[in-house]
Design a protein around this motif. Structure first.
Motif, PDB file in Angstrom:
ATOM      1  N   SER A 107       0.863  -1.132   0.019  1.00 41.34           N
ATOM      2  CA  SER A 107      -0.133  -0.148   0.014  1.00 41.34           C
ATOM      3  C   SER A 107       0.846   1.422   0.030  1.00 41.34           C
ATOM      4  CB  SER A 107      -0.965  -0.140   1.172  1.00 41.34           C
ATOM      5  OG  SER A 107      -0.185  -0.024   2.298  1.00 41.34           O
ATOM      6  N   ASN A 108       1.891   1.373   0.712  1.00 42.73           N
ATOM      7  CA  ASN A 108       2.770   2.329   0.658  1.00 42.73           C
ATOM      8  C   ASN A 108       3.208   2.897  -0.647  1.00 42.73           C
ATOM      9  OD1 ASN A 108       2.640   2.782   3.413  1.00 42.73           O
ATOM     10  ND2 ASN A 108       4.349   1.779   4.082  1.00 42.73           N
ATOM     11  N   ALA A 109       3.805   1.750  -1.441  1.00 42.65           N
ATOM     12  CA  ALA A 109       4.335   1.990  -2.851  1.00 42.65           C
ATOM     13  C   ALA A 109       3.107   2.315  -3.624  1.00 42.65           C
ATOM     14  CB  ALA A 109       5.037   0.604  -3.355  1.00 42.65           C
ATOM     15  N   VAL A 110       1.971   1.989  -3.462  1.00 42.59           N
ATOM     16  CA  VAL A 110       0.762   2.290  -4.262  1.00 42.59           C
ATOM     17  C   VAL A 110       0.623   3.928  -4.054  1.00 42.59           C
ATOM     18  CG1 VAL A 110      -1.734   1.905  -4.625  1.00 42.59           C
ATOM     19  CG2 VAL A 110      -0.281   0.122  -4.269  1.00 42.59           C
ATOM     20  N   MET A 111       0.382   4.169  -2.727  1.00 36.01           N
ATOM     21  CA  MET A 111       0.513   5.723  -2.939  1.00 36.01           C
ATOM     22  C   MET A 111       1.375   6.594  -3.414  1.00 36.01           C
ATOM     23  SD  MET A 111      -2.321   5.583  -1.307  1.00 36.01           S
ATOM     24  CE  MET A 111      -2.836   7.175  -0.865  1.00 36.01           C
ATOM     25  N   VAL A 112       2.805   6.197  -3.242  1.00 35.93           N
ATOM     26  CA  VAL A 112       3.622   6.798  -3.883  1.00 35.93           C
ATOM     27  C   VAL A 112       3.559   6.799  -5.292  1.00 35.93           C
ATOM     28  CG1 VAL A 112       6.111   6.897  -4.461  1.00 35.93           C
ATOM     29  CG2 VAL A 112       5.382   6.602  -2.125  1.00 35.93           C
ATOM     30  N   TYR A 113       3.590   5.725  -6.140  1.00 38.87           N
ATOM     31  CA  TYR A 113       3.041   5.773  -7.345  1.00 38.87           C
ATOM     32  C   TYR A 113       2.084   6.580  -7.899  1.00 38.87           C
ATOM     33  CZ  TYR A 113       6.983   2.197  -7.685  1.00 38.87           C
ATOM     34  OH  TYR A 113       8.084   1.360  -7.414  1.00 38.87           O
ATOM     35  N   LEU A 114       0.760   6.545  -7.248  1.00 37.41           N
ATOM     36  CA  LEU A 114      -0.446   7.226  -7.613  1.00 37.41           C
ATOM     37  C   LEU A 114      -0.114   8.769  -7.309  1.00 37.41           C
ATOM     38  CD1 LEU A 114      -3.233   5.250  -5.837  1.00 37.41           C
ATOM     39  CD2 LEU A 114      -2.707   5.609  -8.638  1.00 37.41           C
ATOM     40  N   PHE A 115       0.577   9.293  -6.576  1.00 34.72           N
ATOM     41  CA  PHE A 115       1.133  10.538  -6.350  1.00 34.72           C
ATOM     42  C   PHE A 115       1.999  11.076  -7.598  1.00 34.72           C
ATOM     43  CE2 PHE A 115       4.492  13.546  -5.147  1.00 34.72           C
ATOM     44  CZ  PHE A 115       3.723  14.825  -4.929  1.00 34.72           C
ATOM     45  N   LEU A 116       3.146  10.035  -7.820  1.00 38.35           N
ATOM     46  CA  LEU A 116       3.873  10.502  -9.065  1.00 38.35           C
ATOM     47  C   LEU A 116       3.071  10.289 -10.419  1.00 38.35           C
ATOM     48  CD1 LEU A 116       7.161   8.333  -7.833  1.00 38.35           C
ATOM     49  CD2 LEU A 116       6.798  10.886  -7.951  1.00 38.35           C
ATOM     50  N   MET A 117       2.078   9.560 -10.502  1.00 35.46           N
ATOM     51  CA  MET A 117       1.194   9.531 -11.763  1.00 35.46           C
ATOM     52  C   MET A 117       0.532  10.842 -11.901  1.00 35.46           C
ATOM     53  SD  MET A 117      -1.740   6.914 -12.610  1.00 35.46           S
ATOM     54  CE  MET A 117      -3.193   7.696 -11.665  1.00 35.46           C
ATOM     55  N   LEU A 118      -0.147  11.348 -10.806  1.00 36.28           N
ATOM     56  CA  LEU A 118      -0.700  12.626 -10.927  1.00 36.28           C
ATOM     57  C   LEU A 118       0.271  13.669 -10.871  1.00 36.28           C
ATOM     58  CD1 LEU A 118      -3.259  12.147  -7.772  1.00 36.28           C
ATOM     59  CD2 LEU A 118      -3.639  12.013 -10.287  1.00 36.28           C
ATOM     60  N   LEU A 119       1.548  13.797 -10.426  1.00 36.82           N
ATOM     61  CA  LEU A 119       2.282  14.748 -10.844  1.00 36.82           C
ATOM     62  C   LEU A 119       2.853  14.911 -12.225  1.00 36.82           C
ATOM     63  CD1 LEU A 119       4.418  16.830  -9.497  1.00 36.82           C
ATOM     64  CD2 LEU A 119       6.057  14.860  -9.098  1.00 36.82           C
ATOM     65  N   PHE A 120       2.898  13.606 -12.897  1.00 42.18           N
ATOM     66  CA  PHE A 120       3.524  13.784 -14.118  1.00 42.18           C
ATOM     67  C   PHE A 120       2.352  13.751 -15.297  1.00 42.18           C
ATOM     68  CE2 PHE A 120       7.378  12.575 -11.859  1.00 42.18           C
ATOM     69  CZ  PHE A 120       8.233  13.234 -12.820  1.00 42.18           C
ATOM     70  N   GLN A 121       0.996  13.432 -14.830  1.00 43.27           N
ATOM     71  CA  GLN A 121      -0.094  13.465 -15.688  1.00 43.27           C
ATOM     72  C   GLN A 121      -0.074  14.710 -16.624  1.00 43.27           C
ATOM     73  OE1 GLN A 121      -2.883  15.352 -15.752  1.00 43.27           O
ATOM     74  NE2 GLN A 121      -2.121  16.709 -14.161  1.00 43.27           N
ATOM     75  N   PRO A 122      -0.476  14.332 -17.915  1.00 39.07           N
ATOM     76  CA  PRO A 122      -0.259  15.246 -19.091  1.00 39.07           C
ATOM     77  C   PRO A 122      -1.540  16.424 -19.306  1.00 39.07           C
ATOM     78  CG  PRO A 122      -0.432  13.272 -20.116  1.00 39.07           C
ATOM     79  CD  PRO A 122      -0.479  13.027 -18.466  1.00 39.07           C
ATOM     80  N   PHE A 123      -2.667  16.013 -18.633  1.00 42.32           N
ATOM     81  CA  PHE A 123      -3.718  16.634 -18.909  1.00 42.32           C
ATOM     82  C   PHE A 123      -3.771  17.964 -18.448  1.00 42.32           C
ATOM     83  CE2 PHE A 123      -4.567  12.273 -19.165  1.00 42.32           C
ATOM     84  CZ  PHE A 123      -4.570  12.090 -20.390  1.00 42.32           C
ATOM     85  N   PHE A 124      -3.513  18.080 -16.845  1.00 40.99           N
ATOM     86  CA  PHE A 124      -3.614  19.273 -16.121  1.00 40.99           C
ATOM     87  C   PHE A 124      -2.098  19.603 -15.669  1.00 40.99           C
ATOM     88  CE2 PHE A 124      -7.787  17.424 -15.616  1.00 40.99           C
ATOM     89  CZ  PHE A 124      -8.474  18.495 -15.891  1.00 40.99           C
ATOM     90  N   LYS A 125      -1.397  20.482 -16.398  1.00 45.19           N
ATOM     91  CA  LYS A 125      -0.171  20.809 -16.059  1.00 45.19           C
ATOM     92  C   LYS A 125       0.225  21.691 -14.694  1.00 45.19           C
ATOM     93  CE  LYS A 125       0.440  21.318 -20.844  1.00 45.19           C
ATOM     94  NZ  LYS A 125       1.175  21.854 -21.877  1.00 45.19           N
ATOM     95  N   LEU A 126       1.234  21.180 -14.429  1.00 43.09           N
ATOM     96  CA  LEU A 126       1.755  21.893 -13.137  1.00 43.09           C
ATOM     97  C   LEU A 126       2.890  22.688 -13.779  1.00 43.09           C
ATOM     98  CD1 LEU A 126       1.960  19.087 -10.406  1.00 43.09           C
ATOM     99  CD2 LEU A 126       0.379  21.149 -10.623  1.00 43.09           C
ATOM    100  N   ALA A 127       2.605  23.950 -13.560  1.00 40.33           N
ATOM    101  CA  ALA A 127       3.565  25.061 -14.060  1.00 40.33           C
ATOM    102  C   ALA A 127       4.784  25.287 -12.828  1.00 40.33           C
ATOM    103  CB  ALA A 127       3.142  26.509 -14.176  1.00 40.33           C
ATOM    104  N   LEU A 128       5.521  24.375 -12.856  1.00 37.38           N
ATOM    105  CA  LEU A 128       6.746  24.232 -11.703  1.00 37.38           C
ATOM    106  C   LEU A 128       8.045  25.160 -12.142  1.00 37.38           C
ATOM    107  CD1 LEU A 128       6.459  20.832 -10.351  1.00 37.38           C
ATOM    108  CD2 LEU A 128       5.402  22.707  -9.487  1.00 37.38           C
TER     109      LEU A 128
END
Length: 99
Positions: free
Chosen positions: A49-70
């Motif tokens: 479950s810890n790995a699932v949460m980390v990977y889901l966070f990273l998936m949301l961070l890198f998702q291409p649909f709503f870009k984060l302007a960092l």
């Protein structure tokens, strides 16, 4: 197969430090989101479950649909940290459970 995906994605993320066309960075976001989604699914299948949460966070961070302007500098830092984390997860030896 998972280790190969992690190493490949780490290399792709590190290549973002080089000057590339804008389309390359968009492709990287798709590749990263897809790979992290697969890794989250795989971790869920093995009840990590810890790995699932980390990977889901990273998936949301890198998702291409709503870009984060960092900004380029901060994205470079994120790319390097995530790449090193992926490589660390491949080359670390799993600890043996204590009985």
């Amino acid at each position: 197969m998972k280790n190969g995906l992690k190493i490949g994605l780490a290399l792709v993320l590190l290549s973002c430090l080089l000057p590339m066309p804008y389309g390359y960075y968009i492709l990287v976001r798709y590749l990263a989101a897809f790979t992290f989604g697969y890794l989250a699914y795989s971790a869920n299948q093995t009840k990590k479950s810890n790995a699932v949460m980390v990977y889901l966070f990273l998936m949301l961070l890198f998702q291409p649909f709503f870009k984060l302007a960092l900004g380029r500098t901060l994205w470079n830092v994120v790319d390097v940290v995530v790449a090193l984390g992926l490589l660390f997860s491949v080359f670390r030896t799993p600890s043996k459970p204590t009985s």
